[in-house]
Write an enzyme that holds these catalytic residues in place. Structure first.
Site, PDB file in Angstrom:
ATOM      1  CD  GLU A  77      -1.396  -2.194   1.620  1.00 58.74           C
ATOM      2  OE1 GLU A  77      -0.412  -2.610   1.654  1.00 58.74           O
ATOM      3  OE2 GLU A  77      -2.346  -2.874   1.587  1.00 58.74           O
ATOM      4  CG  PHE A 100     -10.603  -4.755   3.545  1.00 57.98           C
ATOM      5  CD1 PHE A 100     -12.163  -4.668   3.712  1.00 57.98           C
ATOM      6  CD2 PHE A 100     -10.835  -5.564   2.771  1.00 57.98           C
ATOM      7  CE1 PHE A 100     -13.239  -5.712   3.824  1.00 57.98           C
ATOM      8  CE2 PHE A 100     -11.103  -6.580   2.445  1.00 57.98           C
ATOM      9  CZ  PHE A 100     -12.353  -6.758   3.040  1.00 57.98           C
ATOM     10  CB  ALA A 101     -11.467   1.725   4.544  1.00 57.03           C
ATOM     11  CB  ILE A 104      -6.727   3.764   4.426  1.00 61.51           C
ATOM     12  CG1 ILE A 104      -6.105   4.581   3.093  1.00 61.51           C
ATOM     13  CG2 ILE A 104      -6.270   3.900   5.460  1.00 61.51           C
ATOM     14  CD1 ILE A 104      -7.624   5.306   2.408  1.00 61.51           C
ATOM     15  CG  HIS A 144     -11.430  -7.615   6.605  1.00 70.23           C
ATOM     16  ND1 HIS A 144     -10.414  -7.596   7.954  1.00 70.23           N
ATOM     17  CD2 HIS A 144     -11.165  -7.669   5.994  1.00 70.23           C
ATOM     18  CE1 HIS A 144      -9.735  -8.373   7.719  1.00 70.23           C
ATOM     19  NE2 HIS A 144      -9.769  -8.290   5.979  1.00 70.23           N
TER      20      HIS A 144
END
Lengths: 341, 317
Positions: A77, A100-101, A104, A144
């Site tokens: 990421e 999934f946020a 981040i 999640h």
């Protein structure tokens, strides 16, 4: 353009039926914007090939636009978001899917340190979008289920949007793609397939920075976004039978906030509940509440109530998660308390 | 390098050295604002690697790559302006010292302190060229310290995977702030890691501008012709502290003396003279550099600071 975008796996609808799920609306925005502008491309884990992403949001894109525009990335990421920074500086408009946020945070430096500061420092424009599938209530546990929007709302230089309807899911994604700034697009997983709504065909762009009144009312105002708009509308129905008339304002954009719409909605009833699924501490609700307290104190008839997640990690087991999350019942109680104040 | 290129390289190296020495003296005199970073010892890397790029290629240099910024056309005046927080500085007073020296009109991407964020950024530029089928290359730099970070490994894995037109120069200058290489990693050969990612890697003497230029030229041509990314480890030495405040007493004097005897600017000058270049020609380049830097300092020091009313401008595009 045909409604299935020339690809059999894409969402198909009769031309007159413009009712889409929230997830179909996201996919449609990607098809339309990629078709419109060759600078738009999609990247992220598992987004390419026939698979089309963990939630199928990018399904069909690789077949139509090719592997060069629908780039599968390794689990990296920090660097694939950093790569999007470089692409955006060169004039491309990458749409990055965080699977999934929650993940981040692994890309944090690339977002809050590089992308957010670049225009201010004279480096250049960074017109990317990060799609961040967020929110819980679907029994997915601490990693999640998160709603990490406050980190980014707190960061100068980022825009943050959080659609609650299929029309906005399409319109705000298109607007985010066309915006010259880095935009984080929080899409609510619980809404993916649970709601359907009318969605304009073809190009459809919603304005970033504008809230919308989803229900008019004179007694209490509930201000919410994402999934909680629907929870707030449920709560409003529950109290309507008792003659309590509730207004619901959907923020739609979390940065820049539509301060005018917030103050107007607060002043109209003088009683405000702010709701979000993210935990309360230093959340968006705190900013909304202090804005109202600073700018509309004389119009308030009761203290502002904030409802949010608890200050715990998001728990997994159903009774624990239900205790953690806002609910129509919790909002209803807050509305009744304010109505009686 | 042919004769013209060699004189050009000397010109940029002496300009870089003169800038650096002037800057260090000013900061010691209290004429600076905040801190700054010397690139003393890195002139052969920043000039040799920078000269290997074509005008349409993009580079994301770091804080010890002053020579690259200068030879890409960023004027000493604008860089001093940035160091002194002036409106006419590259970032208009928004970013500090040698950070944020970005100018896309010069195909330069400014870096941030979160090393090695420049690697994925430059890789993204390379991916944009690949996407558009443009015969352009993106290059960036990292230190031995940055080579220990996650983004280094994530990015190089992807650079190889996507066959990106990308070149990375590792400036192995023996120290990450106060930490010597032996305390940063088990190995001594950073380039040795890279075949594991499927990358071409080579090691060069980072104090020899012609060696750096030759290796980088090969890498750039390979990238441009579709041959994929390369990594060059240039071995050199950070001759002063991490930043201007740092006396670097932790570096053994014998180590500094050893590298001082191989000073990249002096070494190249000696080679040029041995090769038949008249010393007066090089003196003239030194003098021109001194004149240019003195003028740049005068302009930057006289230039206005930014208007505080403008503090909120430019957060969004």
């Amino acid at each position: 353009m045909s409604d299935n975008f020339g690809f059999s796996d894409a969402p198909q609808h009769a031309p007159e039926d413009r009712t889409l799920t929230y997830l179909e609306a996201i996919t449609e925005a990607l098809f339309v914007e990629m078709d419109r502008d060759e600078d738009v491309l999609v990247m992220g884990e598992d987004v390419g090939g026939d698979f089309g992403g963990a939630f199928n949001a990018t399904k069909g894109l690789a077949a139509k636009f090719g592997d060069r525009r629908v780039i599968n990335t390794p689990i990296a990421e920090l660097s694939f978001t950093g790569m999007a920074n470089g692409m955006a500086l060169m004039g491309l408009r990458p749409v990055v899917e965080m699977q999934f946020a929650d993940f981040i945070s692994s890309g944090f430096d690339s977002i809050v340190q590089f992308a957010a500061t670049s225009h201010y420092r004279g480096i250049g424009k960074v017109p990317w979008v990060i799609r961040a599938p967020s929110d819980g209530g679907i029994r997915s546990g601490p990693f999640h289920s998160q709603n990490p929007e406050a980190w980014f709302v707190h960061t100068p230089g980022l825009k943050v949007v959080a659609p609650s309807t299929p029309a906005d899911a399409k319109g705000l994604l298109a607007a985010a793609i066309r915006d010259d700034n880095p935009v984080i697009y929080f899409e609510a997983k619980p809404l993916y397939r649970s709601i359907k709504g009318d969605v304009p065909g073809g190009e459809h762009v919603s304005e970033i920075g504008k809230a919308a009144v989803r229900r008019s009312g004179t007694d209490v105002t509930v201000i919410a976004y994402g999934t909680q708009v629907h929870t707030a509308l449920d709560a409003a129905e529950r109290v309507a039978a008792d003659g309590i008339d509730v207004a619901v304002l959907d923020l739609r954009t979390l940065k820049p906030l539509d301060t005018e719409a917030i103050l107007e909605a607060a002043i109209k009833t003088g009683k405000v509940v702010v709701v979000h699924a993210a935990n309360r501490m230093v959340g968006v609700g705190a900013e909304v509440a202090s804005l109202i307290a600073e700018e509309a104190f004389e119009s308030l008839d009761a203290p502002i109530i904030r409802i949010g997640g608890l200050d715990t990690p998001v728990p997994f087991s159903p009774p624990l998660e239900d205790a953690y999350r806002p609910s129509a019942g919790k909002i209803e109680s807050a509305i009744r308390k304010l109505a009686d104040y | 390098m042919n004769e013209t290129l060699r004189l050009n390289a000397y010109r940029w190296m002496t300009l870089t050295r003169t800038f650096d020495e002037t800057m260090v003296a000013m900061w010691k005199q209290g004429r600076g604002i905040g801190g700054t970073f010397s690139e003393r010892g890195h002139e052969a890397v920043s000039v040799g690697a920078g000269m290997a790029l074509g005008p349409d290629d993009v580079v994301a240099p770091m804080h010890r790559d002053l020579g690259t910024y200068l030879l890409r056309g960023m004027t000493p005046e604008r860089i001093f302006g940035n160091l002194l927080g002036r409106q006419m500085g590259v970032s208009g007073g928004r970013d500090a010292n040698l950070h944020g020296l970005g100018d896309l009109d010069l195909n330069i991407i400014g870096f941030i302190s979160h090393i090695p964020q420049a690697i994925p950024t430059a890789l993204g530029a390379a991916m944009a060229f690949r996407y558009r089928d443009e015969p352009r290359v993106a290059m960036t730099f990292v230190g031995d310290g940055g080579s220990c970070s996650g983004a280094f490994h994530e990015s190089l894995n992807m650079a190889a995977l996507y066959n990106a037109p990308f070149v990375l120069i590792i400036e192995n200058n023996q120290y990450a702030y106060s930490t010597p290489l032996s305390q940063e990693m088990k190995i001594a050969d950073i380039a040795g890691r890279l075949p594991g990612y499927g990358l071409a890697a080579t090691t060069v003497d980072g104090n020899d501008v012609e060696a750096v230029y030759a290796a980088t030229t090969d890498a750039v041509e390979r990238a441009r012709s579709g041959g994929g990314p390369s990594v060059i480890e240039a071995r050199t030495m950070r001759m002063l502290g991490h930043a201007i405040h740092d006396g670097a007493q932790y570096v053994p004097e014998a180590l500094l003396a050893e590298w001082e005897s191989r000073d990249p600017v002096r070494m190249f000058r000696t080679r040029l003279i041995k090769g038949g270049v008249p010393a007066e020609d090089l003196d003239a380049l030194d003098q021109a550099a001194a004149t240019e830097i003195a003028a740049a300092v005068r302009v930057a020091e006289a230039a206005p600071l930014p208007d505080p009313e403008s503090v909120g401008e430019g957060v969004f595009a």
